[in-house]
Design an enzyme around this catalytic site. Structure first.
Site, short mmCIF file in Angstrom:
data_model
loop_
_atom_site.label_atom_id
_atom_site.label_comp_id
_atom_site.label_asym_id
_atom_site.label_seq_id
_atom_site.Cartn_x
_atom_site.Cartn_y
_atom_site.Cartn_z
N VAL A 48 0.52 -1.20 -0.37
CA VAL A 48 -0.32 0.16 0.22
C VAL A 48 1.68 1.06 0.00
O VAL A 48 -0.16 1.99 0.08
CB VAL A 48 -1.16 -0.03 1.02
CG1 VAL A 48 -1.80 -1.34 1.12
CG2 VAL A 48 -0.12 -0.32 2.70
N SER A 49 2.28 0.92 -0.03
CA SER A 49 3.04 2.02 -0.26
C SER A 49 2.57 3.37 -1.06
O SER A 49 2.96 4.67 -1.07
CB SER A 49 4.28 1.85 -0.63
OG SER A 49 4.91 1.22 0.06
N LYS A 104 16.46 -6.06 0.68
CA LYS A 104 16.74 -5.10 1.31
C LYS A 104 18.37 -5.26 1.60
O LYS A 104 19.47 -4.69 2.10
CB LYS A 104 16.09 -4.84 2.46
CG LYS A 104 14.94 -4.89 2.81
CD LYS A 104 13.65 -4.42 4.19
CE LYS A 104 12.42 -4.12 3.70
NZ LYS A 104 11.85 -3.59 4.81
N GLY A 166 13.11 -13.15 14.94
CA GLY A 166 13.09 -13.70 14.18
C GLY A 166 14.58 -12.22 13.35
O GLY A 166 14.77 -12.13 14.28
N GLY A 169 15.73 -9.11 7.43
CA GLY A 169 16.45 -8.29 6.71
C GLY A 169 15.00 -7.32 8.07
O GLY A 169 16.08 -5.85 8.45
N ALA A 170 13.87 -7.15 8.42
CA ALA A 170 13.61 -6.23 9.29
C ALA A 170 14.56 -6.29 10.81
O ALA A 170 14.60 -5.34 11.46
CB ALA A 170 11.76 -6.69 9.13
N GLY A 284 2.28 -3.74 12.77
CA GLY A 284 2.84 -3.00 12.45
C GLY A 284 2.86 -2.45 11.34
O GLY A 284 3.30 -1.13 10.96
N GLN A 291 7.95 4.58 8.92
CA GLN A 291 8.81 4.46 7.82
C GLN A 291 8.78 5.01 6.98
O GLN A 291 9.43 5.12 6.47
CB GLN A 291 9.46 2.76 7.59
CG GLN A 291 8.00 1.83 7.13
CD GLN A 291 8.61 2.47 5.55
OE1 GLN A 291 9.26 2.50 4.91
NE2 GLN A 291 7.44 1.56 5.21
#
Length: 324
Positions: A48-49, A104, A166, A169-170, A284, A291
């Protein structure tokens, strides 16, 4: 978004056009007279960016006309095509790029310049076009997480006991941000011990000795139950689907836990268990928004309104409106 007919090579652009998934074949014939931004990923259809960023740009254009010619798109790019894709995006004049899964980490070795914090994270998600060729790499995920924790759960990272689930990358961005902001301790759990060790190897060795403990997420250590105020951050993909199992059994935590789940839009097992345990919980979506705010700040060097991004994200996901 004021895009006129003929601004892109595919013909007239409707209001929903920026949200359409494009490919590298589209990029090869790309024409756009404004300032183009995009998110690259695989898959990327769910992103949805474009809605978020274009909503913020529309708001910014009310007082700064320059943003009327900015527009954000999305492109499906396979990881094996990323090395050839980035020069093509530069050639076509894309001012800024967001990278999502699986790009990423790979992009760290593909950018011309990189922010020191992003290098320490071993991942980039925000690229800015350089005049002389190539892109500068940055990472807005850590900022997004820190801001979301404070706004959603009233958690300040300095002095906090963080349990991070986890090692992708995040999680890399989260781990570095927590250490940079002087958390009290950082427990990192993952199924793959090799990937966990890779993440820990990226971190400051001195801080690892002082603050970092790795563990097998399938067999968490008993010491976790002794933490009085754990801040548990889910950076795994478990939770993207409603029937996903919880990444960790919250009954192991006897203190006053707060849970932040980087997944969003689904009432998953982690959320259900947190509610049953009386633990504060946030998903999130807020990290995604913040971000995004930081990325657009980097590209525009301007103040970016968060609420239009939050409203657009909620609308796109069909969930109840929230405050940023």
């Amino acid at each position: 978004m004021n895009i006129s007919e003929g601004d892109v090579g595919q013909g007239p652009v409707t209001q929903d056009e920026p949200s359409r998934v494009r490919t590298l074949d589209d990029l090869k014939t790309w024409e756009f007279s404004g300032k183009a931004l995009a998110v690259l990923g695989l898959p990327v259809a769910h992103s949805v960016s474009p809605q978020m960023h274009n909503a913020a740009l529309n708001a910014m254009a009310q007082t700064h006309l320059i943003y009327r010619n900015w527009c954000y798109f999305k492109f499906e790019v396979p990881p094996e095509k990323l090395p050839e894709a980035l020069p093509l995006f530069w050639e076509k004049g894309f001012h800024g790029l967001n990278l999502t899964i699986p790009h990423k980490v790979q992009a760290v070795d593909l950018v011309k310049e990189i922010d020191p914090a992003a290098r320490s994270m071993g991942a980039v998600n925000t690229l800015t076009r350089l005049d002389g060729g190539g892109y500068n790499g940055n990472n807005s995920d850590g900022y997004g997480l820190e801001t979301a924790l404070e706004r959603e759960l009233d958690v300040k990272i300095p002095g906090a006991d963080i349990v991070l689930l986890g090692a992708g990358g995040a999680a890399r961005a989260a781990a570095v941000q927590c250490l940079l902001k002087d958390c009290k301790s950082l427990w990192i759990g993952n199924r793959s011990q090799d990937r966990l060790n890779e993440l820990i190897a990226l971190l400051d060795p001195k801080l690892v000795v002082e603050k970092v403990r790795g563990f097998d997420i399938t067999n968490p250590p008993a010491e976790l139950s002794a933490i009085e105020h754990p801040v548990i951050i889910n950076a795994t993909s478990l939770g993207l689907k409603a029937d996903d199992p919880s990444p960790i059994d919250l009954s192991r935590f006897t203190g006053e836990a707060k849970i932040y789940d980087m997944t969003y839009g689904v009432k998953n097992a982690l959320a259900t268990q947190a509610e049953a345990s009386g633990f504060a919980f946030a998903d999130g979506l807020s990290m995604l928004v913040w971000q995004g705010v930081r990325s657009l700040e980097i590209w525009s060097n301007d103040t970016v309104p968060a609420q239009p991004m939050m409203s657009a994200a909620c609308h796109a996901k069909g969930i109840e409106a929230r405050r940023a």
